[in-house]
Design a protein around this motif. Sequence first.
Motif, PDB file in Angstrom:
ATOM      1  N   LEU A 197      -2.568 -32.416   8.263  1.00 15.43           N
ATOM      2  CA  LEU A 197      -2.040 -31.581   9.350  1.00 15.43           C
ATOM      3  C   LEU A 197      -3.145 -31.205  10.332  1.00 15.43           C
ATOM      4  N   ALA A 198      -4.330 -30.897   9.823  1.00 15.39           N
ATOM      5  CA  ALA A 198      -5.461 -30.577  10.698  1.00 15.39           C
ATOM      6  C   ALA A 198      -5.830 -31.786  11.553  1.00 15.39           C
ATOM      7  N   ASP A 199      -5.761 -32.977  10.984  1.00 13.55           N
ATOM      8  CA  ASP A 199      -6.031 -34.194  11.754  1.00 13.55           C
ATOM      9  C   ASP A 199      -5.011 -34.371  12.881  1.00 13.55           C
ATOM     10  N   ILE A 200      -3.745 -34.157  12.574  1.00 12.51           N
ATOM     11  CA  ILE A 200      -2.700 -34.301  13.593  1.00 12.51           C
ATOM     12  C   ILE A 200      -2.937 -33.298  14.720  1.00 12.51           C
ATOM     13  N   GLU A 201      -3.269 -32.083  14.355  1.00 11.75           N
ATOM     14  CA  GLU A 201      -3.529 -31.056  15.368  1.00 11.75           C
ATOM     15  C   GLU A 201      -4.758 -31.417  16.210  1.00 11.75           C
ATOM     16  N   ARG A 202      -5.795 -31.925  15.565  1.00 12.56           N
ATOM     17  CA  ARG A 202      -6.987 -32.350  16.305  1.00 12.56           C
ATOM     18  C   ARG A 202      -6.631 -33.487  17.261  1.00 12.56           C
ATOM     19  N   LEU A 211     -15.473 -39.525  -0.160  1.00  9.18           N
ATOM     20  CA  LEU A 211     -14.214 -38.777  -0.208  1.00  9.18           C
ATOM     21  C   LEU A 211     -14.345 -37.574  -1.127  1.00  9.18           C
ATOM     22  N   ARG A 212     -13.677 -36.491  -0.734  1.00 11.94           N
ATOM     23  CA  ARG A 212     -13.577 -35.286  -1.562  1.00 11.94           C
ATOM     24  C   ARG A 212     -12.102 -35.087  -1.903  1.00 11.94           C
ATOM     25  N   ALA A 213     -11.822 -34.351  -2.940  1.00 17.05           N
ATOM     26  CA  ALA A 213     -10.441 -34.118  -3.365  1.00 17.05           C
ATOM     27  C   ALA A 213      -9.610 -33.520  -2.229  1.00 17.05           C
ATOM     28  N   GLU A 214     -10.178 -32.577  -1.477  1.00 17.75           N
ATOM     29  CA  GLU A 214      -9.425 -31.927  -0.394  1.00 17.75           C
ATOM     30  C   GLU A 214      -9.108 -32.864   0.765  1.00 17.75           C
ATOM     31  N   ASP A 215      -9.790 -34.015   0.829  1.00 20.33           N
ATOM     32  CA  ASP A 215      -9.494 -34.988   1.892  1.00 20.33           C
ATOM     33  C   ASP A 215      -8.091 -35.549   1.772  1.00 20.33           C
ATOM     34  N   LEU A 216      -7.528 -35.490   0.592  1.00 16.58           N
ATOM     35  CA  LEU A 216      -6.211 -36.067   0.350  1.00 16.58           C
ATOM     36  C   LEU A 216      -5.091 -35.037   0.437  1.00 16.58           C
ATOM     37  N   SER A 217      -5.409 -33.845   0.884  1.00 14.85           N
ATOM     38  CA  SER A 217      -4.408 -32.783   0.935  1.00 14.85           C
ATOM     39  C   SER A 217      -3.560 -32.869   2.203  1.00 14.85           C
ATOM     40  N   LEU A 218      -2.373 -32.323   2.105  1.00 16.95           N
ATOM     41  CA  LEU A 218      -1.493 -32.257   3.273  1.00 16.95           C
ATOM     42  C   LEU A 218      -2.124 -31.397   4.367  1.00 16.95           C
ATOM     43  N   SER A 245     -12.326 -37.015  13.196  1.00 12.40           N
ATOM     44  CA  SER A 245     -11.826 -35.823  12.523  1.00 12.40           C
ATOM     45  C   SER A 245     -12.397 -35.738  11.112  1.00 12.40           C
ATOM     46  N   ASP A 246     -13.326 -34.840  10.907  1.00 14.39           N
ATOM     47  CA  ASP A 246     -13.825 -34.523   9.567  1.00 14.39           C
ATOM     48  C   ASP A 246     -14.298 -35.760   8.798  1.00 14.39           C
ATOM     49  N   GLN A 263       9.935 -47.609  27.833  1.00 16.40           N
ATOM     50  CA  GLN A 263      10.001 -47.292  29.266  1.00 16.40           C
ATOM     51  C   GLN A 263      10.560 -45.891  29.494  1.00 16.40           C
ATOM     52  N   LYS A 264      11.178 -45.315  28.483  1.00 16.73           N
ATOM     53  CA  LYS A 264      11.820 -44.010  28.638  1.00 16.73           C
ATOM     54  C   LYS A 264      10.985 -42.851  28.099  1.00 16.73           C
ATOM     55  N   TYR A 265      10.034 -43.163  27.207  1.00  8.74           N
ATOM     56  CA  TYR A 265       9.215 -42.129  26.585  1.00  8.74           C
ATOM     57  C   TYR A 265       7.767 -42.611  26.491  1.00  8.74           C
ATOM     58  N   GLN A 266       6.884 -41.658  26.355  1.00 11.25           N
ATOM     59  CA  GLN A 266       5.490 -41.997  26.080  1.00 11.25           C
ATOM     60  C   GLN A 266       5.309 -41.933  24.566  1.00 11.25           C
ATOM     61  N   TRP A 267       5.049 -43.064  23.954  1.00 11.28           N
ATOM     62  CA  TRP A 267       4.907 -43.171  22.512  1.00 11.28           C
ATOM     63  C   TRP A 267       3.433 -43.070  22.167  1.00 11.28           C
ATOM     64  N   ILE A 268       3.094 -42.124  21.314  1.00  9.78           N
ATOM     65  CA  ILE A 268       1.713 -41.912  20.895  1.00  9.78           C
ATOM     66  C   ILE A 268       1.673 -42.157  19.390  1.00  9.78           C
ATOM     67  N   PHE A 269       1.190 -43.334  19.025  1.00  3.63           N
ATOM     68  CA  PHE A 269       1.124 -43.746  17.632  1.00  3.63           C
ATOM     69  C   PHE A 269      -0.247 -43.361  17.098  1.00  3.63           C
ATOM     70  N   VAL A 270      -0.276 -42.582  16.018  1.00  4.40           N
ATOM     71  CA  VAL A 270      -1.558 -42.099  15.491  1.00  4.40           C
ATOM     72  C   VAL A 270      -1.698 -42.412  14.006  1.00  4.40           C
ATOM     73  N   ASP A 271      -2.924 -42.783  13.640  1.00  2.71           N
ATOM     74  CA  ASP A 271      -3.252 -42.941  12.227  1.00  2.71           C
ATOM     75  C   ASP A 271      -3.347 -41.573  11.582  1.00  2.71           C
ATOM     76  N   HIS A 272      -3.039 -41.509  10.306  1.00  2.00           N
ATOM     77  CA  HIS A 272      -3.501 -40.369   9.527  1.00  2.00           C
ATOM     78  C   HIS A 272      -4.580 -40.914   8.604  1.00  2.00           C
ATOM     79  N   ARG A 273      -5.281 -40.047   7.930  1.00  3.23           N
ATOM     80  CA  ARG A 273      -6.476 -40.469   7.194  1.00  3.23           C
ATOM     81  C   ARG A 273      -6.211 -41.476   6.085  1.00  3.23           C
TER      82      ARG A 273
END
Length: 168
Positions: free
Chosen positions: A74-79, A63-70, A9-10, A44-54
Amino acid sequence: MERTGICHSDGFDLSYRIEGEGAPILVIGSAVYYPRLFSEHIKQKYQWIFVDHRGFAKPKRELRAEDLSLDAVLADIERMRTSLQLEDVVILGHSGHAFMALEYARTYPEHVRKVALFNTAPDNSEERQRKSETFFMETASLERKKRFEKDIANLPRDIEIDPERRFV
């Protein structure tokens, strides 16, 4: 059944780990840390999807300043959601990650069935932070206060030694 992988992602390689069966729960934060917090019984009751954020991923570019924005997080989570072909999820955030989970749900409500917020404050205002500090100073044991002071004093050195773990 356990599955791991990487979502690109980006310029960030975001890890994910999937454990369990059932309705999907997307846990925002760290694919390494958060799987340790939940019992095998509940997996056993749910599918757990553990994801890193940036904040937990080493960038493949400067790194750019916008890389640290919310918005970037959010775009990473959606991707991640789309790449894992998830239609709708329960999104879970713990502590500071709760703010990310809540904002994701506000931004993408059509993909969120429910929101679970664990161990978080109602906001992250300066006033709330001051109240938290006051509470700590009034209620923590002397031993805990000394440990905190030592950890804070060592923080700049620890970041210099291992800058990849600065967020952790």
